[in-house]
Design an enzyme around this catalytic site. Sequence first.
Site, short mmCIF file in Angstrom:
data_model
loop_
_atom_site.label_atom_id
_atom_site.label_comp_id
_atom_site.label_asym_id
_atom_site.label_seq_id
_atom_site.Cartn_x
_atom_site.Cartn_y
_atom_site.Cartn_z
N LYS A 103 -5.30 -10.72 -4.77
CA LYS A 103 -6.62 -10.86 -3.84
C LYS A 103 -7.71 -10.00 -4.35
CE LYS A 103 -6.48 -8.48 -0.03
NZ LYS A 103 -6.40 -7.78 1.11
N LYS B 95 0.86 -1.29 -0.14
CA LYS B 95 0.07 0.00 0.04
C LYS B 95 0.88 1.11 -0.13
CE LYS B 95 -3.94 -2.11 2.10
NZ LYS B 95 -4.80 -2.40 3.02
N LYS C 283 -11.33 -4.54 -1.60
CA LYS C 283 -12.09 -3.42 -1.61
C LYS C 283 -11.73 -2.41 -2.69
CE LYS C 283 -13.28 -3.62 3.05
NZ LYS C 283 -11.96 -3.84 3.69
P1 TYM Z 1 -10.28 -6.05 5.49
O1 TYM Z 1 -11.31 -5.11 6.08
O2 TYM Z 1 -9.29 -5.91 4.32
O3 TYM Z 1 -10.96 -7.60 5.52
C1 TYM Z 1 -12.13 -7.93 6.45
C2 TYM Z 1 -11.82 -9.55 6.56
O4 TYM Z 1 -12.04 -10.11 4.96
C3 TYM Z 1 -10.90 -10.99 4.80
N1 TYM Z 1 -10.67 -10.71 3.29
C4 TYM Z 1 -10.56 -11.82 2.39
N2 TYM Z 1 -11.03 -12.87 2.62
C5 TYM Z 1 -10.62 -13.92 1.80
N3 TYM Z 1 -10.35 -13.38 0.43
C6 TYM Z 1 -10.09 -12.24 0.05
N4 TYM Z 1 -9.96 -11.81 -1.12
C7 TYM Z 1 -10.52 -11.13 1.10
N5 TYM Z 1 -10.35 -9.72 1.29
C8 TYM Z 1 -10.52 -9.51 2.66
C9 TYM Z 1 -9.74 -10.26 5.53
O5 TYM Z 1 -8.75 -11.42 5.82
C10 TYM Z 1 -10.38 -9.98 6.87
O6 TYM Z 1 -10.62 -10.99 7.73
N6 TYM Z 1 -6.70 -5.55 8.90
C11 TYM Z 1 -8.06 -5.93 8.76
C12 TYM Z 1 -9.05 -5.44 9.71
C13 TYM Z 1 -8.66 -5.41 11.23
C14 TYM Z 1 -8.86 -6.54 12.13
C15 TYM Z 1 -8.37 -5.98 13.13
C16 TYM Z 1 -9.13 -7.92 11.58
C17 TYM Z 1 -8.40 -4.40 12.03
N7 TYM Z 1 -8.39 -5.04 13.10
C18 TYM Z 1 -8.78 -6.87 14.22
C19 TYM Z 1 -9.04 -8.68 12.86
C20 TYM Z 1 -8.92 -8.28 14.05
C21 TYM Z 1 -8.25 -5.94 7.37
O7 TYM Z 1 -7.69 -5.00 6.71
O8 TYM Z 1 -9.46 -6.32 6.85
#
Ligand code: TYM
Length: 332
Positions: A197, A112, A200
Amino acid sequence: MKRIFSGVKPTGHLTLGNYLGAVRRWVEVDQHRSDSLFSVVDLHALTVEHDPARVRRLSRQAATLLLAAGLDPKLCTLFVQSHVDEHARLSYLLECTATDGELRRMIQYKEKGARALAAGEGVRLSLLTYPVLMAADILAYGTDEVPVGEDQTQHVELTRDLAVRFNQRCGQVFTVPKATHPEVAARVMDLQDPLSKMGKSHENAAGIVYLLDDEDTVRRKVMRAVTDSGTDVAYDREGRPGVANLLNLLAAATGGSPEDLAGAYQSYGALKRDTADALVALLRPVRERHAELAADPGYVDQVLRDGAERARGMARPLVDRAYRAIGLLPAG
Ligand code: TYM
């Protein structure tokens, strides 16, 4: 009872990757078997260029979608991260535990950060410290398990390292958590670029299925998915990533195994049609429930207010304990 914490950040509309990699399991399994907290982690959405009004809108939409997907406020705690001060409070202590070197090694920071530079934007300092805030999200609740997609593994590993290091230096305060992943679809790939991947905020929406896409759009995106050269259907993640991704999606939506499903198809066309049908059927109830809930924002607000209050009550004593353990003088 196990404590579970996970979150989703409102940087864009929620995708099929979010749903299959994380949210569906929160709904179907985690909220029933544990004391679980799920959060719209809005502070994390400020680590890259952002539009304040959009973040606000997406935060509400994400919370509404999580309820529409089936999170039940009677079974779990749903809240917005910035409503609970403990996350930012604890994050500072963990910044005093982590090192600059280990944060610079984070893959998402490198990717990023490079993207921000290429776009002529500055790299926000919070993009570097983001995994520390994520560690605070998790550790503030004495979390045992963190159900996430595969892309979050490195961040949860860092969280474990910080918990262990803090406990060794300052005394036992934190539970050391572990990441859990779904059996299929732990990494849903972009339909136009099956080596990346499904995220969003990719520029090209053609490869991303959003949870709120209408049925025709979902169908069109799947039918136009990039497949591989070759004609027979085989499950080979390295050699045939496009087809493997479709098989994973079909398996996740129907409950089969991608290897077995591969044997049932002679052509890519039939595989795409069935995958599109299965995804449309999977997402329809979520979209319909979202429309109902979006018409009643007062209900969503109330759920988030109650959730934040409950979350505060859980995090406060633990974070206070960390403040004392690290050497800060208690207030009066
Ligand atoms: P984020 O918002 O990018 O994604 C939320 C959750 O969705 C999963 N995910 C995916 N799983 C499979 N294939 C994909 N293409 C895909 N894209 C997203 C992510 O693995 C995630 O579980 N850093 C985290 C947010 C966060 C968080 C936390 C998560 C902040 N604090 C504490 C767990 C615990 C994030 O960017 O998720």
